[in-house]
Write a protein that holds these residues in place. Sequence first.
Motif, PDB file in Angstrom:
ATOM      1  N   ALA A  43      57.867   9.225  -4.639  1.00  0.00           N
ATOM      2  CA  ALA A  43      58.975   9.219  -5.403  1.00  0.00           C
ATOM      3  C   ALA A  43      58.672   8.789  -6.821  1.00  0.00           C
ATOM      4  N   GLY A  44      57.736   7.870  -7.007  1.00  0.00           N
ATOM      5  CA  GLY A  44      57.876   7.016  -8.235  1.00  0.00           C
ATOM      6  C   GLY A  44      56.049   6.645  -8.317  1.00  0.00           C
ATOM      7  N   ILE A  45      55.880   6.245  -9.777  1.00  0.00           N
ATOM      8  CA  ILE A  45      54.531   5.932  -9.953  1.00  0.00           C
ATOM      9  C   ILE A  45      54.475   4.907 -11.156  1.00  0.00           C
ATOM     10  N   SER A  46      53.678   3.796 -11.139  1.00  0.00           N
ATOM     11  CA  SER A  46      53.744   2.951 -12.345  1.00  0.00           C
ATOM     12  C   SER A  46      52.428   3.557 -12.908  1.00  0.00           C
ATOM     13  N   LEU A  47      52.704   3.925 -14.355  1.00  0.00           N
ATOM     14  CA  LEU A  47      51.790   4.356 -15.194  1.00  0.00           C
ATOM     15  C   LEU A  47      51.343   3.196 -15.986  1.00  0.00           C
ATOM     16  N   TRP A  48      49.923   2.485 -15.799  1.00  0.00           N
ATOM     17  CA  TRP A  48      49.792   1.637 -16.590  1.00  0.00           C
ATOM     18  C   TRP A  48      49.291   2.015 -17.855  1.00  0.00           C
ATOM     19  N   SER A  49      49.109   0.909 -18.940  1.00  0.00           N
ATOM     20  CA  SER A  49      48.770   1.516 -20.291  1.00  0.00           C
ATOM     21  C   SER A  49      47.706   2.229 -20.600  1.00  0.00           C
ATOM     22  N   ASN A  50      46.642   2.189 -19.506  1.00  0.00           N
ATOM     23  CA  ASN A  50      45.589   3.183 -19.888  1.00  0.00           C
ATOM     24  C   ASN A  50      45.857   4.560 -19.618  1.00  0.00           C
ATOM     25  N   GLY A  51      46.702   4.808 -18.515  1.00  0.00           N
ATOM     26  CA  GLY A  51      47.409   6.257 -18.289  1.00  0.00           C
ATOM     27  C   GLY A  51      48.083   6.786 -19.405  1.00  0.00           C
ATOM     28  N   VAL A  52      48.994   5.818 -19.808  1.00  0.00           N
ATOM     29  CA  VAL A  52      49.838   6.240 -20.916  1.00  0.00           C
ATOM     30  C   VAL A  52      49.070   6.547 -22.298  1.00  0.00           C
ATOM     31  N   LYS A  53      48.283   5.706 -22.338  1.00  0.00           N
ATOM     32  CA  LYS A  53      47.061   6.040 -23.792  1.00  0.00           C
ATOM     33  C   LYS A  53      46.414   7.487 -23.779  1.00  0.00           C
ATOM     34  N   VAL A  54      46.244   7.955 -22.463  1.00  0.00           N
ATOM     35  CA  VAL A  54      45.701   9.219 -22.104  1.00  0.00           C
ATOM     36  C   VAL A  54      46.991  10.379 -22.727  1.00  0.00           C
ATOM     37  N   LEU A  55      48.186  10.262 -22.327  1.00  0.00           N
ATOM     38  CA  LEU A  55      49.043  10.909 -22.591  1.00  0.00           C
ATOM     39  C   LEU A  55      49.293  10.777 -24.078  1.00  0.00           C
ATOM     40  N   ASN A  56      49.398   9.674 -24.441  1.00  0.00           N
ATOM     41  CA  ASN A  56      49.489   9.686 -25.816  1.00  0.00           C
ATOM     42  C   ASN A  56      48.415  10.423 -26.638  1.00  0.00           C
ATOM     43  N   ARG A  57      47.262  10.497 -26.311  1.00  0.00           N
ATOM     44  CA  ARG A  57      46.153  11.333 -26.759  1.00  0.00           C
ATOM     45  C   ARG A  57      46.584  12.855 -26.883  1.00  0.00           C
ATOM     46  N   LEU A  58      47.163  13.070 -25.677  1.00  0.00           N
ATOM     47  CA  LEU A  58      47.382  14.686 -25.435  1.00  0.00           C
ATOM     48  C   LEU A  58      48.752  14.902 -26.423  1.00  0.00           C
ATOM     49  N   GLY A  59      49.330  13.996 -26.706  1.00  0.00           N
ATOM     50  CA  GLY A  59      50.518  14.254 -27.679  1.00  0.00           C
ATOM     51  C   GLY A  59      51.856  14.164 -27.022  1.00  0.00           C
ATOM     52  N   LEU A  60      51.794  13.353 -25.708  1.00  0.00           N
ATOM     53  CA  LEU A  60      52.909  13.376 -24.730  1.00  0.00           C
ATOM     54  C   LEU A  60      53.498  11.891 -24.770  1.00  0.00           C
ATOM     55  N   GLY A  61      53.204  11.187 -25.716  1.00  0.00           N
ATOM     56  CA  GLY A  61      53.666   9.836 -25.941  1.00  0.00           C
ATOM     57  C   GLY A  61      55.220   9.626 -25.781  1.00  0.00           C
ATOM     58  N   GLU A  62      55.702  10.349 -26.836  1.00  0.00           N
ATOM     59  CA  GLU A  62      57.124  10.371 -26.916  1.00  0.00           C
ATOM     60  C   GLU A  62      58.110  10.722 -25.651  1.00  0.00           C
ATOM     61  N   GLU A  63      57.298  11.835 -24.930  1.00  0.00           N
ATOM     62  CA  GLU A  63      58.290  12.519 -24.027  1.00  0.00           C
ATOM     63  C   GLU A  63      57.947  11.472 -22.751  1.00  0.00           C
ATOM     64  N   MET A  64      56.923  10.822 -22.638  1.00  0.00           N
ATOM     65  CA  MET A  64      56.674   9.794 -21.545  1.00  0.00           C
ATOM     66  C   MET A  64      57.606   8.633 -21.829  1.00  0.00           C
ATOM     67  N   ALA A  65      57.753   8.217 -23.026  1.00  0.00           N
ATOM     68  CA  ALA A  65      58.691   7.139 -23.337  1.00  0.00           C
ATOM     69  C   ALA A  65      60.037   7.346 -22.865  1.00  0.00           C
ATOM     70  N   LYS A  66      60.420   8.627 -23.049  1.00  0.00           N
ATOM     71  CA  LYS A  66      61.911   9.146 -22.449  1.00  0.00           C
ATOM     72  C   LYS A  66      62.004   9.068 -20.967  1.00  0.00           C
ATOM     73  N   ILE A  67      60.879   9.451 -20.226  1.00  0.00           N
ATOM     74  CA  ILE A  67      61.295   9.289 -18.636  1.00  0.00           C
ATOM     75  C   ILE A  67      60.788   8.323 -18.328  1.00  0.00           C
ATOM     76  N   GLY A  68      60.091   7.233 -19.145  1.00  0.00           N
ATOM     77  CA  GLY A  68      59.638   5.886 -18.484  1.00  0.00           C
ATOM     78  C   GLY A  68      60.687   5.065 -18.259  1.00  0.00           C
ATOM     79  N   GLY A  69      60.608   3.904 -17.485  1.00  0.00           N
ATOM     80  CA  GLY A  69      61.454   2.915 -17.299  1.00  0.00           C
ATOM     81  C   GLY A  69      61.056   1.761 -18.259  1.00  0.00           C
ATOM     82  N   GLN A  70      61.891   1.217 -18.927  1.00  0.00           N
ATOM     83  CA  GLN A  70      62.050  -0.132 -19.730  1.00  0.00           C
ATOM     84  C   GLN A  70      61.443  -1.301 -18.844  1.00  0.00           C
ATOM     85  N   MET A  71      60.231  -1.458 -18.798  1.00  0.00           N
ATOM     86  CA  MET A  71      60.100  -3.054 -17.828  1.00  0.00           C
ATOM     87  C   MET A  71      59.274  -3.782 -18.681  1.00  0.00           C
ATOM     88  N   GLU A  72      60.457  -4.928 -18.909  1.00  0.00           N
ATOM     89  CA  GLU A  72      59.897  -6.027 -19.754  1.00  0.00           C
ATOM     90  C   GLU A  72      59.351  -7.176 -18.841  1.00  0.00           C
TER      91      GLU A  72
END
Length: 386
Positions: A43-72
């Motif tokens: 159902a879900g997965i927690s993408l820690w910052s190292n995974g998100v950074k790969v997505l940023n590098r691939l130009g997917l950072g903004e889209e990721m932020a839209k589908i990701g939960g705001q975990m504070e």
Amino acid sequence: MQDLKVVIIGAGIGGLTAGIALQQAGYEVEIYDRVKELRPAGAGISLWSNGVKVLNRLGLGEEMAKIGGQMERMEYRTKTGELLNDIDLMPLIEQVGQRPYPVARRDLQNMLRSAFQGEVKLDRKCIAIEEDENKVTAIFENGDQAQGDLLVAADGVRSILRTYVLGYEVEPKYGGYINWNGLVPADAELAPKNTWAIYVGEHKRASMMPVAGDRFYFFLDVPLPKGTPANPDNYKTELKEHFKGWAEPVQLLIDRLDPAAVARPEIHDVGPIDSFVRGKVALLGDSAHATCPDLGQGGCQAMEDGLVLSNYLLSTNLGVEDALKRYETERKQRANAVVEKARQRAEQIHGKDPIVTAKWYAQLAYERPTDVTDAIAKVISAGPLH
Ligand code: FAD
């Protein structure tokens, strides 16, 4: 190197991320999967910052932020609900330079699938590989073949192609517990909506974390023998029994989950294995290093693999086999260390040695929140995009 054709077997998180990275590097990429329809497992997965950074590098950072939960925050509680530790995640985010994102797997898969330009060829089960001096050929069960300059075997924890690369079979190792997971509507009665809430006790865990769409991704972990019968009709009754006497939010969670939409994997990992590469074939993701989910790193490691592979192909020019060897050297060290660390963590959480687990429960109550975030940051920062 330029003008390479890459054949990827497997369109999971690993295969798709590698496909996007390799396309962005300018290579021709074909992806094949054995399924008739791509559906995420779980159902879900927690993408820690190292995974998100790969997505940023691939130009997917903004889209990721839209589908990701705001975990504070993270909150550890005893099984009856007493607060053990309340952890602010800001120090972690500041230390590593990127917030983590819990995400629904379907949203992640849709994002990766749309970012990969072109068709993913389905209903193609790869059953063999042949290599000659110049080319590598994937042979499919239906008789089709696909040829490339290299082949990426991203065929998951039960990889067939791993046997080709290693020359021997590796049986995935049972992690000792079963994980029920799914999505429920977010509700403050269950947990604060900005918080990863974790209840621990009796070597079990109940966890909820926010994902986009006002939902929680939850999981419930129970140490049980491998092969314990599974029937969705019984999930609620079984979970009520396993979590009897646990806090009210855990009871509410079990009441509200939809058993028909719950995944119930028996947790396995793979390795550490000796080789990730043979000739022009590279294992990537779970086929090389399936990881117990207790660090939330298996998918993140698969993403790192894809980026590192495309970087070596782009930045070196001594041939494909040389680039793959460099990929292997870097990724074997990193991903195998994560496999071992996650296995230790799984054992600590799930009572392999009850004394160790009791110590961990005690430690949760007195350790400083920054000790927890520092430990997470250490795993993240050992990746290729520090
Ligand atoms: P897979 O997703 O397994 O994809 C393999 C693909 O290959 C599949 O589509 C399959 O159909 C295809 N395939 C297989 N064999 C063949 C063949 N012979 N021919 C053609 N196609 C084939 N990771 C995190 O980073 N964070 C987390 O929070 C996290 N939580 C997890 C929770 C659970 C319960 C589990 C089980 C895992 C978790 N993980 C997490 C790990 C993460 O899910 C995996 O590491 C990741 O999905 C691996 O992706 P992959 O592409 O390597 O493999």
